[in-house]
Design an enzyme around this catalytic site. Structure first.
Site, mmCIF file in Angstrom:
data_model
loop_
_atom_site.group_PDB
_atom_site.id
_atom_site.type_symbol
_atom_site.label_atom_id
_atom_site.label_comp_id
_atom_site.label_asym_id
_atom_site.label_seq_id
_atom_site.Cartn_x
_atom_site.Cartn_y
_atom_site.Cartn_z
ATOM 1 N N SER A 1 0.826 -1.130 0.078
ATOM 2 C CA SER A 1 -0.071 -0.004 -0.279
ATOM 3 C C SER A 1 0.670 1.152 -0.109
ATOM 4 O O SER A 1 2.102 1.331 0.508
ATOM 5 C CB SER A 1 -0.823 -0.138 1.264
ATOM 6 O OG SER A 1 -1.541 1.360 1.241
ATOM 7 N N LYS B 1 -4.925 -6.390 3.161
ATOM 8 C CA LYS B 1 -4.582 -5.044 2.238
ATOM 9 C C LYS B 1 -5.975 -5.007 2.007
ATOM 10 O O LYS B 1 -6.487 -3.730 1.736
ATOM 11 C CB LYS B 1 -3.920 -5.650 1.152
ATOM 12 C CG LYS B 1 -3.735 -4.622 -0.129
ATOM 13 C CD LYS B 1 -3.032 -3.365 0.401
ATOM 14 C CE LYS B 1 -3.353 -2.246 -0.513
ATOM 15 N NZ LYS B 1 -3.215 -2.283 -1.996
ATOM 16 N N HIS C 1 -7.656 -2.749 4.504
ATOM 17 C CA HIS C 1 -7.262 -1.619 4.486
ATOM 18 C C HIS C 1 -7.947 -0.764 3.368
ATOM 19 O O HIS C 1 -8.233 0.446 3.685
ATOM 20 C CB HIS C 1 -5.626 -1.765 4.273
ATOM 21 C CG HIS C 1 -5.133 -0.584 3.497
ATOM 22 N ND1 HIS C 1 -5.182 -0.172 2.382
ATOM 23 C CD2 HIS C 1 -4.177 0.370 4.411
ATOM 24 C CE1 HIS C 1 -4.547 1.154 2.232
ATOM 25 N NE2 HIS C 1 -3.848 1.408 3.661
ATOM 26 N N ASN C 2 -8.052 -1.244 2.393
ATOM 27 C CA ASN C 2 -8.735 -0.603 1.123
ATOM 28 C C ASN C 2 -10.015 -0.151 1.726
ATOM 29 O O ASN C 2 -10.681 1.007 1.257
ATOM 30 C CB ASN C 2 -8.682 -1.307 0.000
ATOM 31 C CG ASN C 2 -7.197 -0.932 -0.971
ATOM 32 O OD1 ASN C 2 -6.377 -1.189 0.051
ATOM 33 N ND2 ASN C 2 -6.974 -1.492 -1.972
ATOM 34 N N GLU D 1 -9.994 2.673 3.881
ATOM 35 C CA GLU D 1 -9.589 3.655 2.939
ATOM 36 C C GLU D 1 -10.907 4.249 2.118
ATOM 37 O O GLU D 1 -10.993 5.470 2.302
ATOM 38 C CB GLU D 1 -8.552 3.210 1.885
ATOM 39 C CG GLU D 1 -8.195 4.502 1.173
ATOM 40 C CD GLU D 1 -7.079 3.733 -0.105
ATOM 41 O OE1 GLU D 1 -6.243 2.928 0.390
ATOM 42 O OE2 GLU D 1 -7.338 4.020 -1.248
HETATM 43 P P1 NDP Z 1 0.296 -0.563 -14.706
HETATM 44 O O1 NDP Z 1 -0.831 -0.839 -15.450
HETATM 45 O O2 NDP Z 1 1.064 0.642 -14.411
HETATM 46 O O3 NDP Z 1 1.184 -1.662 -15.019
HETATM 47 C C1 NDP Z 1 1.001 -3.083 -15.184
HETATM 48 C C2 NDP Z 1 2.236 -3.869 -15.398
HETATM 49 O O4 NDP Z 1 1.902 -5.156 -15.746
HETATM 50 C C3 NDP Z 1 2.935 -3.487 -16.972
HETATM 51 O O5 NDP Z 1 4.415 -3.454 -16.772
HETATM 52 C C4 NDP Z 1 2.260 -4.495 -17.883
HETATM 53 O O6 NDP Z 1 3.231 -4.695 -18.984
HETATM 54 C C5 NDP Z 1 2.269 -5.762 -17.105
HETATM 55 N N1 NDP Z 1 1.242 -6.528 -17.417
HETATM 56 C C6 NDP Z 1 -0.149 -6.282 -17.730
HETATM 57 N N2 NDP Z 1 -0.622 -7.154 -18.539
HETATM 58 C C7 NDP Z 1 0.027 -8.352 -18.601
HETATM 59 C C8 NDP Z 1 -0.083 -9.398 -18.606
HETATM 60 N N3 NDP Z 1 -1.163 -10.232 -19.028
HETATM 61 N N4 NDP Z 1 1.163 -10.264 -18.413
HETATM 62 C C9 NDP Z 1 2.268 -9.744 -17.959
HETATM 63 N N5 NDP Z 1 2.589 -8.579 -17.886
HETATM 64 C C10 NDP Z 1 1.450 -7.709 -17.918
HETATM 65 O O7 NDP Z 1 -0.245 -1.305 -13.115
HETATM 66 P P2 NDP Z 1 0.176 -0.912 -11.656
HETATM 67 O O8 NDP Z 1 1.791 -0.992 -11.607
HETATM 68 O O9 NDP Z 1 -0.504 0.412 -11.235
HETATM 69 O O10 NDP Z 1 -0.339 -2.211 -10.736
HETATM 70 C C11 NDP Z 1 0.096 -3.328 -10.722
HETATM 71 C C12 NDP Z 1 -0.429 -4.282 -9.578
HETATM 72 O O11 NDP Z 1 -0.262 -3.251 -8.480
HETATM 73 C C13 NDP Z 1 -1.935 -4.320 -9.592
HETATM 74 O O12 NDP Z 1 -2.470 -5.686 -9.014
HETATM 75 C C14 NDP Z 1 -2.496 -3.107 -8.726
HETATM 76 O O13 NDP Z 1 -3.921 -3.268 -8.363
HETATM 77 C C15 NDP Z 1 -1.481 -3.277 -7.665
HETATM 78 N N6 NDP Z 1 -1.265 -1.884 -6.957
HETATM 79 C C16 NDP Z 1 -1.496 -0.651 -7.608
HETATM 80 C C17 NDP Z 1 -1.493 0.426 -6.865
HETATM 81 C C18 NDP Z 1 -1.421 1.820 -7.519
HETATM 82 O O14 NDP Z 1 -1.554 2.835 -7.005
HETATM 83 N N7 NDP Z 1 -1.287 2.052 -8.970
HETATM 84 C C19 NDP Z 1 -1.160 0.624 -5.426
HETATM 85 C C20 NDP Z 1 -1.116 -0.825 -4.829
HETATM 86 C C21 NDP Z 1 -1.284 -2.082 -5.689
HETATM 87 P P3 NDP Z 1 3.303 -3.760 -20.180
HETATM 88 O O15 NDP Z 1 3.970 -2.647 -20.111
HETATM 89 O O16 NDP Z 1 3.645 -4.717 -21.385
HETATM 90 O O17 NDP Z 1 1.811 -3.427 -20.669
#
Ligand code: NDP
Length: 466
Positions: free
Chosen positions: A128, A182, A185-186, A189
């Site tokens: 988080s 988590k 937590h959400n 939130e």
């Molecule tokens: P993003 O959309 O920014 O990034 C997603 C990433 O995953 C990219 O690197 C993408 O690669 C890759 N990806 C997407 N689909 C696939 C797939 N089918 N197979 C392999 N790789 C894949 O997401 P976030 O970083 O925001 O979120 C990632 C995780 O973290 C999620 O579960 C989210 O819920 C969780 N999270 C997010 C928060 C936030 O504030 N954003 C906070 C806490 C948790 P490519 O570059 O090829 O598209």
């Protein structure tokens, strides 16, 4: 070249920030991303940290770049992408290599994945704090076998937020325990944000305050009992100006709240557990209703605009602050109550005081109150937080203000569902003789379900048929 200590898959918002945080804390890390260009762009922009980061173009290359026994973090969207990624990775790994899902998985999926992994090491960790937290110190809630947590705990505690000297990274229990915590937590939130939005609405529509005055009020509250990240950023949001029009930023933001579903999961799970979290439920419902913009506009045309404006001195800002304090305590009490119920139900022994501690820094719901909550839960984790002496005192001195705020909102047609449900929860929990005797009478009347009598015994029936 020496091998990396850990690997990471998924260089999106969270993964990229987490990888930089890991490198920044002195650990060598190998990274891979589905779109290869992203990997190279990430490495090229890593600056001083680039030497600690090994960019890789294939999963095989990633695996070969990590020291054994390996640990690889997945930071990809929750759901099928996690299953796909595990399926692609497992055949390339040794039996003692560890996969860590650090995305926002539904804890039922994490339970399943842990069982499917069998003896193959797997952890599900909740992270988080958004992008900023991931980069400079998130709050981390771990789930899975303790021995797997211990293998990477030195890295996860190093990169986590610190409250004083205490790292905000804790093992919560087996399987999906970390992702469950988590999710709650959400949920908290959602409720905290909704209550803040409701007092914002009362200040704006009821009290006729402009954005600057609202921003000042939140900034003032942030120095008192309500001191928290969400109050702080609410003040900053209210103070911001739209660079395009020069108008207050809040005035140009559409009033339809987005959601990724974690609040909904919490509510669904609470229903399965029969754990009462009405303020969180109200917050999820409020987000759903917020998206019905056309229907709301039609409703305003049909029924007319509610009076909204409150005559001078109807409510004071002090009363609003006290109402918010009361609502916040009740919302946390509900969240911790749900965790306690799940702990029993799933046989997890979730460490409630440690959960309060892990939320004190790095995460979105970090707040000054969590110190006292950790202490209260340390005294008696099974007791409803609203009965802990410190919080009972706060509720005694502030609940009248919540009543005022909810009543005046109702009289002036300003929706305050989370504050209102918090008040109903409080009133229910301070009423020894409720009204479910009527429900038991009805159930027995139409279904012969039986009832307990106040003078003793179960399974009695009423004289309905005679
Ligand atoms: P993003 O959309 O920014 O990034 C997603 C990433 O995953 C990219 O690197 C993408 O690669 C890759 N990806 C997407 N689909 C696939 C797939 N089918 N197979 C392999 N790789 C894949 O997401 P976030 O970083 O925001 O979120 C990632 C995780 O973290 C999620 O579960 C989210 O819920 C969780 N999270 C997010 C928060 C936030 O504030 N954003 C906070 C806490 C948790 P490519 O570059 O090829 O598209």
């Amino acid at each position: 070249m020496s091998k990396a200590e850990i690997g990471l898959i998924g260089l999106g918002t969270m993964g990229a920030a987490l990888a930089l945080n890991i490198a920044d804390n002195g650990f060598d890390i190998a990274v891979w991303n589905r779109t290869t260009a992203v990997t190279h762009d990430f490495h090229a922009s890593a600056g001083d940290l680039a030497p600690r980061i090994t960019p890789t173009d294939t999963l095989e290359e990633l695996v070969q770049s990590i020291a054994k026994p390996r640990a690889i973090i997945l930071m990809v969207p929750a759901g099928q992408p996690v299953d796909d990624q595990i399926a692609a990775l497992r055949p390339l790994l040794d039996d003692d290599d560890l996969i860590i899902d650090a995305g926002n998985a539904n804890f039922h999926d994490t339970n399943r994945r842990a069982r499917e992994a069998g003896d193959l090491p797997f952890l599900g960790i909740g992270v988080s704090g958004g992008e900023e937290g991931a980069r400079f110190g998130p709050s981390i809630m771990g789930g899975g076998k303790r021995e797997y947590w211990d293998r990477v705990a030195h890295i996860l505690t190093a990169i986590s937020a610190k409250h004083g000297d205490t790292p905000c990274a804790t093992w919560m229990g087996e399987e999906g325990a970390g992702h469950f915590v988590k999710a709650v937590h959400n949920g908290i939130e959602y409720a905290d944000m909704q209550m803040i939005a409701e007092v914002y609405g009362i200040m704006r529509d009821g009290m006729g305050m402009d954005n600057a005055a609202i921003a000042d009020t939140f900034a003032k509250w942030d120095k008192g009992v309500l001191q928290s990240y969400l109050i702080e950023i609410s003040g900053k949001v209210a103070a911001a100006t739209d660079p395009k029009t020069g108008a207050p930023m809040l005035d140009v933001i559409v009033d339809a709240a987005g959601q990724k579903g974690t609040g909904r999961w919490t509510v669904i799970e609470a229903q399965h557990l029969a754990a009462p979290i009405p303020a969180i439920e109200a917050a999820v419902v409020a987000r759903n209703l917020s998206s019905q913009r056309e229907a709301r506009a039609a409703g305003e045309t049909l029924f007319g605009t509610a009076p909204h404006h409150m005559p001078h001195d109807t409510l004071t800002l002090d009363a609003l602050e006290q109402a918010m304090i009361t609502g916040k305590i009740l919302c946390y009490a509900q969240g911790f109550g749900m965790i306690a119920k799940a702990s029993q139900e799933f046989g997890w022994s979730l460490p409630l005081p440690d959960i309060a501690k892990v939320w004190r820094a790095g995460c979105i719901i970090r707040s000054a109150m969590l110190d006292d909550m950790a202490a209260a839960l340390g005294e008696d984790a099974a007791r409803n937080l609203m009965f802990a002496p410190k919080f009972a005192e706060l509720l005694k001195s502030n609940h009248a203000a919540l009543r005022q705020v909810v009543a005046q909102s109702a009289l002036h047609g300003i929706a305050a569902p989370a504050l209102g449900s918090g008040l109903s929860y409080f009133d229910t929990m301070r009423t020894a003789r409720g009204t479910a005797n009527m429900i038991q009478g009805q159930r027995d009347f139409f279904g012969a379900h039986g009832f307990a009598r106040t003078d003793g015994g179960e399974g009695h029936h009423g004289p309905w048929g005679s």
